[in-house]
Design a protein around this motif. Structure first.
Motif, short mmCIF file in Angstrom:
data_model
loop_
_atom_site.label_atom_id
_atom_site.label_comp_id
_atom_site.label_asym_id
_atom_site.label_seq_id
_atom_site.Cartn_x
_atom_site.Cartn_y
_atom_site.Cartn_z
N ILE A 104 0.82 -1.20 -0.09
CA ILE A 104 -0.11 -0.11 -0.02
C ILE A 104 0.84 1.22 0.09
N GLU A 105 1.76 1.19 0.66
CA GLU A 105 2.85 2.61 0.94
C GLU A 105 3.69 2.64 -0.42
N ARG A 106 3.82 1.60 -1.12
CA ARG A 106 4.42 1.82 -2.43
C ARG A 106 3.50 2.25 -3.43
N LEU A 107 2.45 1.84 -3.66
CA LEU A 107 1.31 2.34 -4.35
C LEU A 107 0.83 3.67 -4.05
N ARG A 108 0.85 4.18 -2.92
CA ARG A 108 0.61 5.60 -2.51
C ARG A 108 1.63 6.48 -3.30
N GLN A 109 3.05 5.90 -3.06
CA GLN A 109 4.26 6.67 -3.35
C GLN A 109 4.03 6.89 -5.16
N GLU A 110 3.86 5.66 -5.66
CA GLU A 110 3.83 5.74 -7.20
C GLU A 110 2.39 6.51 -7.54
N HIS A 111 1.33 6.63 -6.89
CA HIS A 111 0.36 7.64 -7.34
C HIS A 111 0.77 8.94 -7.22
N ARG A 112 1.61 9.41 -6.27
CA ARG A 112 2.04 10.91 -6.39
C ARG A 112 3.11 10.94 -7.55
N VAL A 113 3.98 9.93 -7.84
CA VAL A 113 4.70 10.08 -9.01
C VAL A 113 3.91 10.31 -10.27
N VAL A 114 3.16 9.29 -10.31
CA VAL A 114 2.04 9.46 -11.64
C VAL A 114 1.53 10.80 -11.72
N GLU A 115 0.91 11.39 -10.79
CA GLU A 115 0.27 12.60 -10.53
C GLU A 115 1.10 13.85 -10.91
N GLU A 116 2.51 13.92 -10.63
CA GLU A 116 3.32 14.84 -11.12
C GLU A 116 3.61 14.54 -12.63
N LYS A 117 3.89 13.53 -13.07
CA LYS A 117 4.03 13.19 -14.56
C LYS A 117 2.81 13.68 -15.33
N LEU A 118 1.74 13.57 -14.97
CA LEU A 118 0.37 13.75 -15.58
C LEU A 118 0.16 15.18 -15.77
N ALA A 119 0.50 15.83 -14.58
CA ALA A 119 0.53 17.49 -14.48
C ALA A 119 1.65 17.83 -15.57
N ARG A 120 2.65 17.17 -15.72
CA ARG A 120 3.67 17.88 -16.48
C ARG A 120 3.30 17.79 -17.89
N PHE A 121 2.46 16.61 -18.22
CA PHE A 121 1.85 16.35 -19.56
C PHE A 121 0.88 17.51 -19.68
#
Length: 171
Positions: A104-121
């Protein structure tokens, strides 16, 4: 309670409350996660196909608007999906499946990374850079890099706990 408020057989109007079925609830949650992943996979495949079909040049008022809508819808949808997941993680997993805490902790961290990437796109598209299909494809790939691995990891680790079989994916 008066006789006119009871159903035949003596049950209160509306019938007895059904007992909560945790297993059915869990399966439904797992199936929703899987369905969202499949929808996002299809969405990205459609965007890629449209970009590839344009041979490097994107007509200003056709694919550009479709791409902006599709990509921004995708970004919003994935953000919503992850927000729902993060909120659901506590309800579904915390306390019930303590062995999944590191997952769960790994997934939460990955969700934050994905959100940052999508915000840049999203910013890339909103800044008027969407006319070069090759550049848009490059930016899209940067945005979704690692997403399939994230989905597979999530499916392999969370779905079995929810009573849903993770689909087999060919490498």
């Amino acid at each position: 309670m008066t006789d006119d408020q009871q159903q035949p057989g003596g049950q209160p109007e509306g019938g007895p409350e059904e007992p909560f079925d945790q297993a059915a609830f869990d399966r439904a949650a797992g199936e929703k996660v899987l369905a969202a992943h499949e929808e996002f996979r299809a969405h990205i495949a459609t965007i890629r196909a449209q970009l590839d079909a344009k041979d490097g040049e994107v007509p200003v008022l056709t694919l550009t608007e479709q791409l902006r809508k599709r990509c921004l819808d995708f970004c919003w949808g994935l953000g919503h999906h992850h927000g729902m997941e993060d909120g659901s993680f506590s309800m579904l997993f915390d306390g019930r499946f303590p062995h999944l805490a590191p997952v769960i902790e790994r997934l939460r961290q990955e969700h934050r990374v994905v959100e940052e990437k999508l915000a840049r796109f999203k910013a890339f598209l909103e800044d008027g850079n969407e006319h070069d299909a090759a550049r848009v494809r490059e930016e899209l790939e940067l945005a979704v890099d690692g997403m399939e691995e994230h989905f597979v990891y999530e499916e392999e680790h969370l779905l079995p706990a929810l009573g849903v079989t993770a689909p087999s994916r060919s490498s």
